[in-house]
Design an enzyme around this catalytic site. Structure first.
Site, short mmCIF file in Angstrom:
data_model
loop_
_atom_site.label_atom_id
_atom_site.label_comp_id
_atom_site.label_asym_id
_atom_site.label_seq_id
_atom_site.Cartn_x
_atom_site.Cartn_y
_atom_site.Cartn_z
N LYS A 1 -6.70 6.73 10.76
CA LYS A 1 -8.13 6.57 11.00
C LYS A 1 -8.30 6.31 12.51
CE LYS A 1 -10.08 3.26 8.48
NZ LYS A 1 -10.86 2.43 7.51
N ASP B 1 -5.09 1.99 11.14
CA ASP B 1 -6.51 1.83 11.44
C ASP B 1 -6.63 1.39 12.91
OD1 ASP B 1 -9.23 1.52 11.04
OD2 ASP B 1 -9.08 -0.39 10.01
N PHE C 1 -14.25 2.91 4.62
CA PHE C 1 -13.18 2.14 3.98
C PHE C 1 -12.74 2.89 2.74
CE2 PHE C 1 -11.09 -1.24 1.69
CZ PHE C 1 -10.43 -1.90 2.72
N VAL C 2 -11.46 3.25 2.72
CA VAL C 2 -10.97 4.07 1.62
C VAL C 2 -10.05 3.28 0.69
CG1 VAL C 2 -11.21 6.34 2.70
CG2 VAL C 2 -9.17 4.98 3.18
N GLY D 1 0.78 -1.24 0.00
CA GLY D 1 0.00 0.00 0.00
C GLY D 1 0.81 1.29 0.00
N ARG E 1 -5.73 0.26 -6.23
CA ARG E 1 -4.49 0.91 -5.80
C ARG E 1 -4.05 1.98 -6.78
NH1 ARG E 1 -2.21 -2.33 -1.63
NH2 ARG E 1 -2.47 -4.57 -1.89
N GLU F 1 3.93 4.05 5.95
CA GLU F 1 2.73 3.18 5.94
C GLU F 1 1.64 3.83 5.11
OE1 GLU F 1 1.19 0.55 6.46
OE2 GLU F 1 1.57 -0.41 8.39
N ASP F 2 0.70 3.02 4.62
CA ASP F 2 -0.44 3.59 3.90
C ASP F 2 -1.50 4.12 4.87
OD1 ASP F 2 -1.14 1.01 4.75
OD2 ASP F 2 -1.96 0.37 2.83
N ASP G 1 -6.03 -0.56 -1.15
CA ASP G 1 -6.78 -1.52 -1.96
C ASP G 1 -8.03 -2.05 -1.27
OD1 ASP G 1 -5.37 -3.19 0.00
OD2 ASP G 1 -6.02 -4.88 -1.23
P1 IMP Z 1 -4.58 -1.95 11.27
O1 IMP Z 1 -3.68 -3.07 11.71
O2 IMP Z 1 -6.01 -2.17 11.69
O3 IMP Z 1 -4.08 -0.59 11.68
O4 IMP Z 1 -4.70 -2.01 9.71
C1 IMP Z 1 -3.66 -1.84 8.88
C2 IMP Z 1 -3.91 -2.40 7.50
O5 IMP Z 1 -5.30 -2.67 7.22
C3 IMP Z 1 -3.47 -1.38 6.50
O6 IMP Z 1 -2.08 -1.47 6.25
C4 IMP Z 1 -4.35 -1.71 5.31
O7 IMP Z 1 -3.76 -2.73 4.55
C5 IMP Z 1 -5.63 -2.23 5.92
N1 IMP Z 1 -6.70 -1.19 6.00
C6 IMP Z 1 -7.25 -0.67 7.10
N2 IMP Z 1 -8.20 0.25 6.80
C7 IMP Z 1 -8.23 0.33 5.46
C8 IMP Z 1 -8.98 1.12 4.52
O8 IMP Z 1 -9.82 1.98 4.85
N3 IMP Z 1 -8.70 0.91 3.21
C9 IMP Z 1 -7.77 0.01 2.78
N4 IMP Z 1 -7.04 -0.74 3.61
C10 IMP Z 1 -7.26 -0.59 4.94
#
Ligand code: IMP
Length: 196
Positions: free
Chosen positions: A140, A112, A162-163, A54, A175, A108-109, A169
């Site tokens: 987020k 969340d 969800f973006v 990402g 992407r 990082e992308d 992606d």
């Molecule tokens: P986390 O571990 O919950 O912080 O999530 C991290 C990963 O979840 C990111 O690196 C993304 O790959 C994916 N992710 C979380 N939210 C989104 C979203 O809104 N769009 C796309 N990918 C997301």
């Protein structure tokens, strides 16, 4: 084959906004590392680490906005979202070189729940970098479960949507959109029906 833009409900962040924010972030990072954030005892260049896949478009633009000597490398991890439990992150592709005593900036992308980044930070800290910072394109915070320190944030999204786009992606698609947008609800729902 039909285009992908019609599957987007609304554009949240336009390409020009992304470009402008990335330019400012690059300037801020360069300023910080010139004036104190750099701790590498041998004065080696900043090491920017992109988390695959990402972060690719963001990293490609960001490094060109950082007016400093730098190197870049990549790591790929499987987050708990792809079938693993929240307690683990598996390394699919590791870094090419050691980060011991290096100044490392993780790119990082999106952050969340914070679980993925938390695990990545533990992995990195165990390798004794001279300094460790994080830059994320999107934060987020509404869904945060783990408190992670993020030094540089491109955009904060205040709602739970969800973006996709600009590297982000859904099922490996979208992407390549030049903007960040919200995916139409039917796309998820169709996929859920197909999963049954
Ligand atoms: P986390 O571990 O919950 O912080 O999530 C991290 C990963 O979840 C990111 O690196 C993304 O790959 C994916 N992710 C979380 N939210 C989104 C979203 O809104 N769009 C796309 N990918 C997301």
């Amino acid at each position: 084959m039909k285009g992908i833009r019609e599957e987007i409900e609304r554009v949240l962040i336009a390409p020009q906004e992304i470009a402008e924010r990335v330019r400012l972030l690059g300037a801020e990072i360069a300023r910080d590392y010139r004036s104190g954030a750099a701790k590498d005892p041998y004065g080696r260049p900043l090491l920017v680490v992109g988390i695959l896949k990402g972060a690719i478009p963001f990293l490609a633009d960001l490094i060109r906005a950082i007016d400093l000597p730098l190197e870049y490398d990549f790591m790929s991890v499987s987050s708990y979202r792809n079938g693993t439990s929240p307690g683990e992150v598996r390394i699919l592709k590791d870094l090419d070189r050691s980060i011991a005593k290096r100044d490392v900036l993780i790119v990082e992308d999106i952050v969340d729940t914070g679980n993925t980044l938390d695990h990545i930070l533990r992995l990195f800290r165990a390798r004794s970098p001279a300094s460790l910072r994080v830059c994320t394109l999107i934060d987020k915070p509404v869904r945060r479960e783990v408190d992670v320190e993020v030094h540089y944030v491109g955009f904060t999204i205040p709602e739970d949507v969800f973006v996709v786009g600009y590297g982000l992606d859904y099922a490996e698609l979208y992407r390549n959109l030049p903007f960040i947008g919200v995916l139409r609800r039917e796309i998820y729902e169709e996929a859920r029906v197909e999963d049954r």
